[in-house]
Scaffold this motif. Structure first.
Motif, PDB file in Angstrom:
ATOM      1  N   ALA A   1       0.726  -1.152   0.073  1.00  0.00           N
ATOM      2  CA  ALA A   1       0.031   0.112   0.140  1.00  0.00           C
ATOM      3  C   ALA A   1       0.878   1.377   0.062  1.00  0.00           C
ATOM      4  N   ASP A   2       0.461   2.312  -0.813  1.00  0.00           N
ATOM      5  CA  ASP A   2       1.209   3.608  -0.656  1.00  0.00           C
ATOM      6  C   ASP A   2       0.214   4.442   0.253  1.00  0.00           C
ATOM      7  N   LEU A   3       0.909   4.797   1.349  1.00  0.00           N
ATOM      8  CA  LEU A   3       0.171   5.491   2.120  1.00  0.00           C
ATOM      9  C   LEU A   3      -0.140   6.928   1.939  1.00  0.00           C
ATOM     10  N   SER A   4       0.514   7.653   0.925  1.00  0.00           N
ATOM     11  CA  SER A   4      -0.001   8.794   0.276  1.00  0.00           C
ATOM     12  C   SER A   4      -1.283   8.780  -0.399  1.00  0.00           C
ATOM     13  N   GLU A   5      -1.687   7.559  -0.877  1.00  0.00           N
ATOM     14  CA  GLU A   5      -3.051   7.233  -1.545  1.00  0.00           C
ATOM     15  C   GLU A   5      -4.120   7.212  -0.438  1.00  0.00           C
ATOM     16  N   THR A   6      -4.525   8.166   0.210  1.00  0.00           N
ATOM     17  CA  THR A   6      -5.163   8.193   1.420  1.00  0.00           C
ATOM     18  C   THR A   6      -6.583   7.658   1.450  1.00  0.00           C
ATOM     19  N   ASP A   7      -7.273   7.837   0.106  1.00  0.00           N
ATOM     20  CA  ASP A   7      -8.611   7.479  -0.117  1.00  0.00           C
ATOM     21  C   ASP A   7      -8.545   5.770  -0.278  1.00  0.00           C
ATOM     22  N   LYS A   8      -7.658   5.431  -0.425  1.00  0.00           N
ATOM     23  CA  LYS A   8      -7.558   3.756  -0.259  1.00  0.00           C
ATOM     24  C   LYS A   8      -7.609   3.136   1.205  1.00  0.00           C
ATOM     25  N   LEU A   9      -7.125   4.021   2.076  1.00  0.00           N
ATOM     26  CA  LEU A   9      -6.544   3.431   3.517  1.00  0.00           C
ATOM     27  C   LEU A   9      -7.609   2.540   4.252  1.00  0.00           C
ATOM     28  N   GLU A  10      -8.855   3.078   4.094  1.00  0.00           N
ATOM     29  CA  GLU A  10     -10.090   2.377   4.818  1.00  0.00           C
ATOM     30  C   GLU A  10     -10.089   0.907   4.258  1.00  0.00           C
ATOM     31  N   SER A  11      -9.813   0.859   2.811  1.00  0.00           N
ATOM     32  CA  SER A  11      -9.909  -0.276   2.299  1.00  0.00           C
ATOM     33  C   SER A  11      -8.727  -1.335   2.860  1.00  0.00           C
ATOM     34  N   VAL A  12      -7.681  -0.776   3.006  1.00  0.00           N
ATOM     35  CA  VAL A  12      -6.156  -1.541   3.511  1.00  0.00           C
ATOM     36  C   VAL A  12      -6.644  -1.837   4.955  1.00  0.00           C
TER      37      VAL A  12
END
Length: 241
Positions: A46-57
């Motif tokens: 995961a790229d933590l700068s892609e914050t819109d994907k973090l809930e899915s992470v």
């Protein structure tokens, strides 16, 4: 089974935390952009700068965890010192990216972690890897200092809120000291115009004043295992323990 979710495990403190906790028999899931060669550690890219994907992470993290978990710990370790430079001469895109990785990502992951474990009665902890830079101003580190100060204050707010919950999440924002990581290499590669304390940090390396990642991870783990977060409070420095 104790479960640990750790960001930034491809190198440095995060790598050592994942390695040592896994070797101790804990269930560890590591998060980073690049794969780590860590036996016994489940890895999620995961790229933590892609914050819109973090809930899915976070959904993926919990889906990978064993059903018989007795405790969950989130360690927000990933961070970056760039961009280094005096304010007025800093690249805006780099600044935005650093804020996302250092502050926005830990906030989003912590929010999702607390939400998913609201009814979990076992031990729940968040360990934010902070920095003395969040507690003291350094010229040339405007973005880094600000994000770490924000992480500290976020931890204070969460501690206050969770103190009123039936099954609270314990949280601490802990400074690891000056550690021999790639971040230090980045600092030494900067110039004095961008970072006036450059020579001081070169001296730290030359005089052997940097702690190793192995030692630092050991201290953080010992702190987590032996210290009551509620007694210490949400702000700590590993060098005091």
């Amino acid at each position: 089974m104790n479960v640990y979710f750790i960001t930034g495990v491809s190198k440095g403190i995060g790598f050592e935390l994942a390695k040592q906790l896994s070797e101790a028999g804990h269930f560890v899931v590591g998060i980073a952009r690049t794969m780590s060669e860590l036996d016994g550690v489940k890895f999620i890219s995961a790229d933590l700068s892609e914050t819109d994907k973090l809930e899915s992470v976070m959904d993926e993290l919990f889906a990978s965890a064993p059903q018989n978990a007795k405790s969950f710990t989130l360690i927000n370790n990933a961070g970056m010192v760039d961009p280094i430079g005096l304010i007025g001469a800093v690249n805006a895109v780099e600044m935005t990216n650093a804020i996302a990785v250092n502050l926005t990502a830990p906030m989003i992951l912590s929010n999702a972690f607390i939400s998913k474990l609201k009814d979990f009665k076992g031990s729940k902890r968040i360990i934010n890897i902070s920095s003395g830079a969040g507690r003291k101003a350094y010229e040339g580190w405007g973005t880094y200092c600000t994000t770490k100060a924000g992480l500290d204050h976020f931890s204070r707010v969460v501690a206050l809120e969770q103190s009123k919950e039936e099954y609270p999440v314990e949280i601490v924002s802990i400074a690891p000291g000056i550690v021999d990581t790639s971040m230090q290499e980045t600092i030494r590669a900067s110039n004095e115009d961008a970072f006036p304390l450059h020579d001081q940090f070169v001296t730290y390396k030359e005089q052997g004043l940097l702690s190793s990642t192995e030692q630092t991870a050991q201290k953080i783990i010992s702190f987590a295992e032996n210290v009551d977060f509620r007694e210490v409070g949400p702000i700590a420095d590993v060098r005091n323990y």
